[in-house]
Design an enzyme around this catalytic site. Structure first.
Site, mmCIF file in Angstrom:
data_model
loop_
_atom_site.group_PDB
_atom_site.id
_atom_site.type_symbol
_atom_site.label_atom_id
_atom_site.label_comp_id
_atom_site.label_asym_id
_atom_site.label_seq_id
_atom_site.Cartn_x
_atom_site.Cartn_y
_atom_site.Cartn_z
ATOM 1 N N CYS A 167 0.817 -1.085 -0.241
ATOM 2 C CA CYS A 167 0.057 0.009 0.140
ATOM 3 C C CYS A 167 0.939 1.352 -0.029
ATOM 4 C CB CYS A 167 -1.046 -0.044 1.208
ATOM 5 S SG CYS A 167 -0.167 -0.810 2.566
ATOM 6 N N GLY A 182 -3.767 0.432 8.005
ATOM 7 C CA GLY A 182 -2.804 -0.323 7.117
ATOM 8 C C GLY A 182 -2.193 -1.566 7.975
ATOM 9 N N HIS A 189 -1.815 7.032 3.396
ATOM 10 C CA HIS A 189 -0.410 6.805 3.635
ATOM 11 C C HIS A 189 0.460 8.089 2.876
ATOM 12 C CE1 HIS A 189 -1.113 3.008 5.285
ATOM 13 N NE2 HIS A 189 -0.499 2.211 4.437
HETATM 14 P P1 NAP Z 1 -7.568 -7.743 8.633
HETATM 15 O O1 NAP Z 1 -8.414 -6.737 9.050
HETATM 16 O O2 NAP Z 1 -6.917 -8.563 9.842
HETATM 17 O O3 NAP Z 1 -8.461 -8.913 7.788
HETATM 18 C C1 NAP Z 1 -7.827 -10.525 7.590
HETATM 19 C C2 NAP Z 1 -9.275 -11.173 7.264
HETATM 20 O O4 NAP Z 1 -8.713 -12.392 6.903
HETATM 21 C C3 NAP Z 1 -10.359 -11.525 7.978
HETATM 22 O O5 NAP Z 1 -11.460 -11.623 6.901
HETATM 23 C C4 NAP Z 1 -10.154 -13.008 8.489
HETATM 24 O O6 NAP Z 1 -11.468 -13.495 8.909
HETATM 25 C C5 NAP Z 1 -9.417 -13.366 7.473
HETATM 26 N N1 NAP Z 1 -8.672 -14.363 8.237
HETATM 27 C C6 NAP Z 1 -7.734 -14.189 9.020
HETATM 28 N N2 NAP Z 1 -7.062 -15.540 9.306
HETATM 29 C C7 NAP Z 1 -7.635 -16.527 8.322
HETATM 30 C C8 NAP Z 1 -7.491 -17.815 8.326
HETATM 31 N N3 NAP Z 1 -6.500 -18.633 8.985
HETATM 32 N N4 NAP Z 1 -8.055 -18.526 7.116
HETATM 33 C C9 NAP Z 1 -9.024 -17.701 6.465
HETATM 34 N N5 NAP Z 1 -9.112 -16.577 6.701
HETATM 35 C C10 NAP Z 1 -8.582 -15.672 7.753
HETATM 36 O O7 NAP Z 1 -6.167 -7.414 7.758
HETATM 37 P P2 NAP Z 1 -6.541 -6.601 6.423
HETATM 38 O O8 NAP Z 1 -5.882 -5.386 6.939
HETATM 39 O O9 NAP Z 1 -7.735 -6.638 5.798
HETATM 40 O O10 NAP Z 1 -5.430 -7.264 5.324
HETATM 41 C C11 NAP Z 1 -5.715 -8.229 4.686
HETATM 42 C C12 NAP Z 1 -4.555 -8.541 3.640
HETATM 43 O O11 NAP Z 1 -4.306 -7.341 2.705
HETATM 44 C C13 NAP Z 1 -3.075 -8.822 4.341
HETATM 45 O O12 NAP Z 1 -2.457 -9.789 3.942
HETATM 46 C C14 NAP Z 1 -2.610 -7.354 4.221
HETATM 47 O O13 NAP Z 1 -1.032 -7.471 4.313
HETATM 48 C C15 NAP Z 1 -2.911 -6.913 2.971
HETATM 49 N N6 NAP Z 1 -3.106 -5.530 2.723
HETATM 50 C C16 NAP Z 1 -3.552 -4.518 3.592
HETATM 51 C C17 NAP Z 1 -3.803 -3.056 3.508
HETATM 52 C C18 NAP Z 1 -4.506 -2.397 4.506
HETATM 53 O O14 NAP Z 1 -4.303 -1.136 4.345
HETATM 54 N N7 NAP Z 1 -4.954 -2.711 5.504
HETATM 55 C C19 NAP Z 1 -3.254 -2.894 2.282
HETATM 56 C C20 NAP Z 1 -2.630 -3.512 1.480
HETATM 57 C C21 NAP Z 1 -2.546 -4.883 1.536
HETATM 58 P P3 NAP Z 1 -12.208 -13.379 10.104
HETATM 59 O O15 NAP Z 1 -12.672 -12.119 10.564
HETATM 60 O O16 NAP Z 1 -12.969 -14.484 10.406
HETATM 61 O O17 NAP Z 1 -10.939 -13.532 11.402
#
Ligand code: NAP
Length: 350
Positions: A150, A181, A243
């Site tokens: 990001c 993030g 960001h």
């Molecule tokens: P998050 O809010 O922690 O959400 C994680 C998601 O994955 C939730 O739907 C969670 O489901 C699911 N999950 C967690 N553990 C799992 C498992 N063992 N099996 C299947 N599903 C699982 O994280 P996020 O910020 O959305 O980020 C998600 C991904 O995008 C990461 O790889 C991150 O690095 C990337 N990313 C994030 C951003 C950002 O700005 N946040 C930007 C670019 C890329 P439950 O609700 O059921 O736990």
């Protein structure tokens, strides 16, 4: 029956997953039909499993969809993935092998030699790696395409026009990255309040490596990394979304301040020419006020898909400096992946 592509979202309950759902609510070509998350959520309806944390209501169309395990088969034509990195690697490969195009936000496949790391405005030609990936991995209809980190996407959107016009020989980046993030609940409030945290695990390495792949040339079936020198330092700051990056560049060819400004302000590319649904009219918005860009004021520019650049000035150590800002969960995540899908659709890959 709808003639839209049916879309699955892996990691649908998270920060990025919710953005996908919000951005796809009235999408003209894509319709959400399958949702997957962890075993904490599986078997519940989306309304039961997900605490909606974006402004506005959870869209009605997804409330009653049952959350499933992130494993094929799912009732959809392709999947967006926003799974945590450790889960994404194997899961995304399983979907691609099972015939699903996987359009991922997660990091594990980004640096794969046969995986496009795609920003439609910057390197649309890298899509050709899909054909190589299908052959080398024996995938039939499936493939994996990723969008960058990001912060890398914000920095590279600003570098790309300058690199094409004048050549960027080296670049020093310092980021100030929003709390969202880190996902939800992310950084503890007692760590974030009244504070700046000068460490985000793996982030500096991602910016340095991904920038070179994104700006690399496709030749002989592989990406040859760009040779510019990149140095990145990353900080977590007490901002919800957006960001901000301080960027200093040394150019290979001389350029006036007006030329640098105009090159950024006039930049348009493939998504704008193709009029893709999520493409902002202006991928880079240049602001001339002394105190812009600011996260709160500028992160939603171009519906969160434009990168705002300001403070463009000559630099006494490098050649030029500027500040670049982008919305981390839209241009840096869900919006980036949706734009990738729109380009893939336009090119006949879906
Ligand atoms: P998050 O809010 O922690 O959400 C994680 C998601 O994955 C939730 O739907 C969670 O489901 C699911 N999950 C967690 N553990 C799992 C498992 N063992 N099996 C299947 N599903 C699982 O994280 P996020 O910020 O959305 O980020 C998600 C991904 O995008 C990461 O790889 C991150 O690095 C990337 N990313 C994030 C951003 C950002 O700005 N946040 C930007 C670019 C890329 P439950 O609700 O059921 O736990």
């Amino acid at each position: 029956m709808s003639d839209k592509f049916r879309v699955g979202i892996l990691g649908a309950t998270g920060v990025v997953g919710q953005r996908f759902i919000q951005l796809l609510e009235s999408h003209p070509q894509f319709e959400v039909t399958a949702l997957a998350a962890s075993d904490r959520s599986q078997g519940k309806t989306y309304a039961e499993a997900c605490t909606w944390r974006l402004p506005g209501e959870m869209p009605d169309a997804v409330r009653q969809i049952a959350v499933q395990a992130p494993a094929p088969p799912l009732e959809c034509d392709f999947v967006f993935s926003s799974l945590p990195g450790d889960v994404a690697k194997q899961t995304e490969e399983e979907f691609a092998r099972a015939g699903y195009p996987v359009i991922s936000n997660s990091s594990p496949h980004r640096m794969g030699a046969d995986v496009p790391l795609l920003i439609p405005e910057v390197n649309p030609e890298h899509i050709a790696l899909i054909d190589i990936q299908r052959t080398s991995r024996g995938y039939d209809r499936g493939f994996i395409v990723t969008n960058p980190n990001c912060s890398a996407i914000v920095v590279v959107m600003a570098l790309a026009p300058l690199h094409a016009e004048f050549g960027v020989a080296s670049c020093v980046v310092t980021t100030m990255q929003a709390l969202s993030g880190a996902g939800y609940p992310g950084v503890a409030s007692l760590d974030a309040t009244d504070n700046v945290i000068p460490f985000i695990g793996g982030e500096e390495e991602k910016i340095e490596a991904e920038t070179l792949k994104l700006l690399g040339r496709l030749g002989n079936g592989r990406i040859e990394d760009d040779r510019m020198l990149v140095s990145a330092q990353c900080n977590r700051v007490n901002v919800t979304d957006g960001h901000l990056a301080a960027v200093r560049v040394r150019l290979s060819r001389p350029a006036s301040l007006d030329q640098v400004r105009e090159t950024l302000a006039s930049f348009v590319s493939e998504p704008q020419r193709l009029k893709l649904h999520s493409a902002p009219a202006k991928p880079i918005i240049v602001r001339d006020e002394a105190d812009r860009p600011q996260p709160r004021l500028d992160r939603d520019a171009g519906k969160g898909m434009s990168v705002t650049v300001g403070r463009i000035a000559r630099d006494k150590v490098m050649d030029y400096r500027l500040m670049a800002l982008g919305h981390n969960t839209i241009r840096g995540a869900a919006g980036a992946a949706i734009l990738n899908a729109e380009l893939l659709m336009a090119r006949g890959y879906l």
